[in-house]
Motif scaffolding. Sequence first.
Motif, PDB file in Angstrom:
ATOM      1  N   LEU A  24      23.958  35.484  36.082  1.00 35.14           N
ATOM      2  CA  LEU A  24      23.414  34.210  36.567  1.00 35.14           C
ATOM      3  C   LEU A  24      23.166  33.217  35.436  1.00 35.14           C
ATOM      4  CD1 LEU A  24      22.260  32.502  38.885  1.00 35.14           C
ATOM      5  CD2 LEU A  24      20.053  33.634  38.500  1.00 35.14           C
ATOM      6  N   LYS A  25      22.612  33.700  34.312  1.00 33.92           N
ATOM      7  CA  LYS A  25      22.204  32.813  33.235  1.00 33.92           C
ATOM      8  C   LYS A  25      23.318  32.498  32.238  1.00 33.92           C
ATOM      9  CE  LYS A  25      18.288  33.511  31.188  1.00 33.92           C
ATOM     10  NZ  LYS A  25      17.172  34.185  30.475  1.00 33.92           N
ATOM     11  N   HIS A  26      24.360  33.334  32.202  1.00 30.07           N
ATOM     12  CA  HIS A  26      25.298  33.209  31.086  1.00 30.07           C
ATOM     13  C   HIS A  26      26.769  33.076  31.475  1.00 30.07           C
ATOM     14  CE1 HIS A  26      22.016  33.946  28.315  1.00 30.07           C
ATOM     15  NE2 HIS A  26      21.662  34.988  29.041  1.00 30.07           N
ATOM     16  N   GLU A  27      27.182  33.606  32.619  1.00 28.58           N
ATOM     17  CA  GLU A  27      28.597  33.514  32.977  1.00 28.58           C
ATOM     18  C   GLU A  27      28.845  32.231  33.784  1.00 28.58           C
ATOM     19  OE1 GLU A  27      31.056  36.973  33.236  1.00 28.58           O
ATOM     20  OE2 GLU A  27      29.330  38.184  33.825  1.00 28.58           O
ATOM     21  N   PRO A  28      30.057  31.672  33.674  1.00 29.44           N
ATOM     22  CA  PRO A  28      30.319  30.369  34.315  1.00 29.44           C
ATOM     23  C   PRO A  28      30.296  30.451  35.836  1.00 29.44           C
ATOM     24  CG  PRO A  28      32.344  31.315  33.424  1.00 29.44           C
ATOM     25  CD  PRO A  28      31.227  32.183  32.940  1.00 29.44           C
ATOM     26  N   HIS A  29      29.426  29.663  36.450  1.00 29.63           N
ATOM     27  CA  HIS A  29      29.320  29.677  37.910  1.00 29.63           C
ATOM     28  C   HIS A  29      30.616  29.221  38.572  1.00 29.63           C
ATOM     29  CE1 HIS A  29      24.657  29.849  38.376  1.00 29.63           C
ATOM     30  NE2 HIS A  29      25.082  30.592  37.370  1.00 29.63           N
ATOM     31  N   LEU A  30      31.377  28.403  37.858  1.00 32.12           N
ATOM     32  CA  LEU A  30      32.662  27.949  38.380  1.00 32.12           C
ATOM     33  C   LEU A  30      33.578  29.119  38.701  1.00 32.12           C
ATOM     34  CD1 LEU A  30      34.352  25.328  38.864  1.00 32.12           C
ATOM     35  CD2 LEU A  30      35.214  25.614  36.527  1.00 32.12           C
ATOM     36  N   ALA A  31      33.439  30.210  37.942  1.00 33.85           N
ATOM     37  CA  ALA A  31      34.288  31.389  38.134  1.00 33.85           C
ATOM     38  C   ALA A  31      33.673  32.386  39.110  1.00 33.85           C
ATOM     39  CB  ALA A  31      34.536  32.068  36.787  1.00 33.85           C
ATOM     40  N   LEU A  32      32.483  32.086  39.622  1.00 31.56           N
ATOM     41  CA  LEU A  32      31.766  33.025  40.484  1.00 31.56           C
ATOM     42  C   LEU A  32      31.612  32.527  41.916  1.00 31.56           C
ATOM     43  CD1 LEU A  32      28.840  33.815  37.998  1.00 31.56           C
ATOM     44  CD2 LEU A  32      30.694  35.390  38.582  1.00 31.56           C
ATOM     45  N   ASP A  33      31.298  31.255  42.064  1.00 35.67           N
ATOM     46  CA  ASP A  33      30.882  30.700  43.357  1.00 35.67           C
ATOM     47  C   ASP A  33      32.082  30.441  44.262  1.00 35.67           C
ATOM     48  OD1 ASP A  33      29.796  29.258  45.474  1.00 35.67           O
ATOM     49  OD2 ASP A  33      28.363  28.208  44.198  1.00 35.67           O
ATOM     50  N   GLY A  34      32.160  31.227  45.326  1.00 33.93           N
ATOM     51  CA  GLY A  34      33.267  31.109  46.272  1.00 33.93           C
ATOM     52  C   GLY A  34      32.933  30.326  47.516  1.00 33.93           C
ATOM     53  N   GLY A  35      31.875  29.503  47.457  1.00 28.25           N
ATOM     54  CA  GLY A  35      31.517  28.680  48.614  1.00 28.25           C
ATOM     55  C   GLY A  35      30.570  29.383  49.570  1.00 28.25           C
ATOM     56  N   PHE A  36      30.346  28.777  50.706  1.00 27.50           N
ATOM     57  CA  PHE A  36      29.298  29.246  51.621  1.00 27.50           C
ATOM     58  C   PHE A  36      29.499  30.693  52.057  1.00 27.50           C
ATOM     59  CE2 PHE A  36      32.588  28.189  54.570  1.00 27.50           C
ATOM     60  CZ  PHE A  36      32.357  28.941  55.703  1.00 27.50           C
ATOM     61  N   ASP A  37      30.747  31.123  52.262  1.00 21.90           N
ATOM     62  CA  ASP A  37      30.981  32.501  52.683  1.00 21.90           C
ATOM     63  C   ASP A  37      31.696  33.326  51.609  1.00 21.90           C
ATOM     64  OD1 ASP A  37      33.467  31.317  52.781  1.00 21.90           O
ATOM     65  OD2 ASP A  37      33.953  31.982  54.816  1.00 21.90           O
ATOM     66  N   GLY A  38      31.908  32.720  50.456  1.00 25.08           N
ATOM     67  CA  GLY A  38      32.590  33.414  49.364  1.00 25.08           C
ATOM     68  C   GLY A  38      34.099  33.411  49.479  1.00 25.08           C
ATOM     69  N   LEU A  39      34.619  32.853  50.560  1.00 23.91           N
ATOM     70  CA  LEU A  39      36.053  32.963  50.839  1.00 23.91           C
ATOM     71  C   LEU A  39      36.807  31.648  50.711  1.00 23.91           C
ATOM     72  CD1 LEU A  39      35.832  35.345  53.925  1.00 23.91           C
ATOM     73  CD2 LEU A  39      36.678  35.940  51.646  1.00 23.91           C
ATOM     74  N   GLU A  40      36.142  30.596  50.249  1.00 16.44           N
ATOM     75  CA  GLU A  40      36.800  29.287  50.214  1.00 16.44           C
ATOM     76  C   GLU A  40      38.051  29.292  49.337  1.00 16.44           C
ATOM     77  OE1 GLU A  40      34.127  26.125  49.252  1.00 16.44           O
ATOM     78  OE2 GLU A  40      32.935  26.378  51.075  1.00 16.44           O
ATOM     79  N   CYS A  41      37.957  29.884  48.169  1.00 18.99           N
ATOM     80  CA  CYS A  41      39.112  29.889  47.251  1.00 18.99           C
ATOM     81  C   CYS A  41      40.218  30.803  47.776  1.00 18.99           C
ATOM     82  CB  CYS A  41      38.667  30.333  45.859  1.00 18.99           C
ATOM     83  SG  CYS A  41      37.467  29.212  45.101  1.00 18.99           S
ATOM     84  N   ILE A  42      39.834  31.956  48.294  1.00 16.93           N
ATOM     85  CA  ILE A  42      40.827  32.878  48.845  1.00 16.93           C
ATOM     86  C   ILE A  42      41.520  32.250  50.042  1.00 16.93           C
ATOM     87  CG2 ILE A  42      41.139  35.110  50.003  1.00 16.93           C
ATOM     88  CD1 ILE A  42      38.941  36.232  48.203  1.00 16.93           C
ATOM     89  N   ARG A  43      40.754  31.555  50.871  1.00 15.87           N
ATOM     90  CA  ARG A  43      41.324  30.865  52.039  1.00 15.87           C
ATOM     91  C   ARG A  43      42.355  29.831  51.579  1.00 15.87           C
ATOM     92  NH1 ARG A  43      36.728  29.580  53.904  1.00 15.87           N
ATOM     93  NH2 ARG A  43      36.413  31.387  55.234  1.00 15.87           N
ATOM     94  N   HIS A  44      42.030  29.112  50.511  1.00 17.80           N
ATOM     95  CA  HIS A  44      42.954  28.115  49.973  1.00 17.80           C
ATOM     96  C   HIS A  44      44.235  28.774  49.470  1.00 17.80           C
ATOM     97  CE1 HIS A  44      44.266  24.458  47.931  1.00 17.80           C
ATOM     98  NE2 HIS A  44      44.513  25.195  46.862  1.00 17.80           N
ATOM     99  N   LEU A  45      44.105  29.916  48.815  1.00 16.93           N
ATOM    100  CA  LEU A  45      45.284  30.610  48.291  1.00 16.93           C
ATOM    101  C   LEU A  45      46.164  31.147  49.418  1.00 16.93           C
ATOM    102  CD1 LEU A  45      43.743  32.521  45.242  1.00 16.93           C
ATOM    103  CD2 LEU A  45      45.086  30.403  45.227  1.00 16.93           C
ATOM    104  N   VAL A  46      45.540  31.606  50.493  1.00 12.01           N
ATOM    105  CA  VAL A  46      46.311  32.058  51.655  1.00 12.01           C
ATOM    106  C   VAL A  46      47.114  30.894  52.235  1.00 12.01           C
ATOM    107  CG1 VAL A  46      46.142  32.893  54.036  1.00 12.01           C
ATOM    108  CG2 VAL A  46      44.744  33.949  52.246  1.00 12.01           C
ATOM    109  N   GLU A  47      46.474  29.724  52.327  1.00 11.51           N
ATOM    110  CA  GLU A  47      47.119  28.564  52.949  1.00 11.51           C
ATOM    111  C   GLU A  47      48.228  27.979  52.083  1.00 11.51           C
ATOM    112  OE1 GLU A  47      46.698  27.242  55.940  1.00 11.51           O
ATOM    113  OE2 GLU A  47      45.262  28.818  56.473  1.00 11.51           O
ATOM    114  N   THR A  48      48.033  27.958  50.775  1.00  6.55           N
ATOM    115  CA  THR A  48      48.954  27.210  49.908  1.00  6.55           C
ATOM    116  C   THR A  48      50.063  28.057  49.290  1.00  6.55           C
ATOM    117  OG1 THR A  48      47.396  27.538  48.072  1.00  6.55           O
ATOM    118  CG2 THR A  48      47.226  25.474  49.324  1.00  6.55           C
ATOM    119  N   ALA A  49      49.849  29.340  49.123  1.00  3.00           N
ATOM    120  CA  ALA A  49      50.830  30.171  48.425  1.00  3.00           C
ATOM    121  C   ALA A  49      52.212  30.210  49.077  1.00  3.00           C
ATOM    122  CB  ALA A  49      50.288  31.600  48.271  1.00  3.00           C
ATOM    123  N   PRO A  50      52.322  30.174  50.414  1.00  4.67           N
ATOM    124  CA  PRO A  50      53.668  30.240  51.008  1.00  4.67           C
ATOM    125  C   PRO A  50      54.623  29.150  50.521  1.00  4.67           C
ATOM    126  CG  PRO A  50      52.014  30.695  52.675  1.00  4.67           C
ATOM    127  CD  PRO A  50      51.270  30.252  51.453  1.00  4.67           C
TER     128      PRO A  50
END
Length: 323
Positions: free
Chosen positions: A245-271
């Motif tokens: 919490l205090k030392h690692e970059p939150h940008l690399a941790l926070d996946g949005g309200f359900d934790g799946l925002e980035c994964i959802r984006h990768l599912v949609e865009t990768a094809p």
Amino acid sequence: MLVSGLEVWQWMNQAKTEAIAYDIPLAEVDWLLQELAGLDRLALRLESFKDLPKIELKLSLSELAQLWQLRLQERVPVQYLMGVAHWRHFSLKVTPAVLIPRPETELLIDLAVEAVKSRLEAENINQKSTPPLVRGGEDLNFSELREGEVAKSHWVDLGTGSGAIAIGLACALTNARIYAVDCSSEALAVARFNAENLGFGSQVNFYQGLWWEPLAFLKAQVSGMVSNPPYIPSSTVLTLQPEVLKHEPHLALDGGFDGLECIRHLVETAPDYLESGGVWLVEMMAGQAEAVADMLQSHGSYREVQIFSDLAGIDRFALAYRR
């Protein structure tokens, strides 16, 4: 800085007592001494260094004590204190601009290699005369494959951070071209340093931007996408251990309200970027496997959706192939 073995031994015992009091793994004390004093695990376990007249430390004992206090009082991870993390067989530079690569993430490389093997076998590229793809755990030598199929491949590491995944892919897929993307210029500087320092600077290309955005020139040409994206729900980030919490970059941790925002984006865009049969492979949080598998299956662009567990038996990785 030369100090006696007895002085190192005394510091070690004091540090281990403090580690117990502060609920810090004792192994971290040994790790620091391996890094700073060049002592191996056996010497530390047997305490055979105690009688050595001189040991060369990279820091003075007072500097080591100050470093250790940062670990105890500020909960700074030892990897940041030393500026290095060991991952697979690499020693990687790390700073607070990048997530410290975790041991479980190493399995992404193994899964990528197995996915390549499965794809080649499915496409009947391998013939009986081709030597086995894996020999006693060695990385694959794709130059031996018929017609250099993998030599033409493009693999991407989205959200590269320290560059660990990109470097792992470059080492394992020896003739593939790797494209590593991160939105942080500070992270990219660390990743570039690691790639060049480890001899992969010419095989890994780095791009700053969000996910696929800098890679428009690779549309429909990517053989595999690998990512360890932010996947922790925003509300959970605030409850993480202080080292994170205090030392690692939150940008690399926070996946949005359900934790799946980035994964959802990768599912949609990768094809748009993966070639037919291209590999889609991500790491995810415990408890997300069913949701990620549903996303992939319902999207319509993927086949052979698979979930793999880490060494602790937790469903940690999702893999699929582009139709």
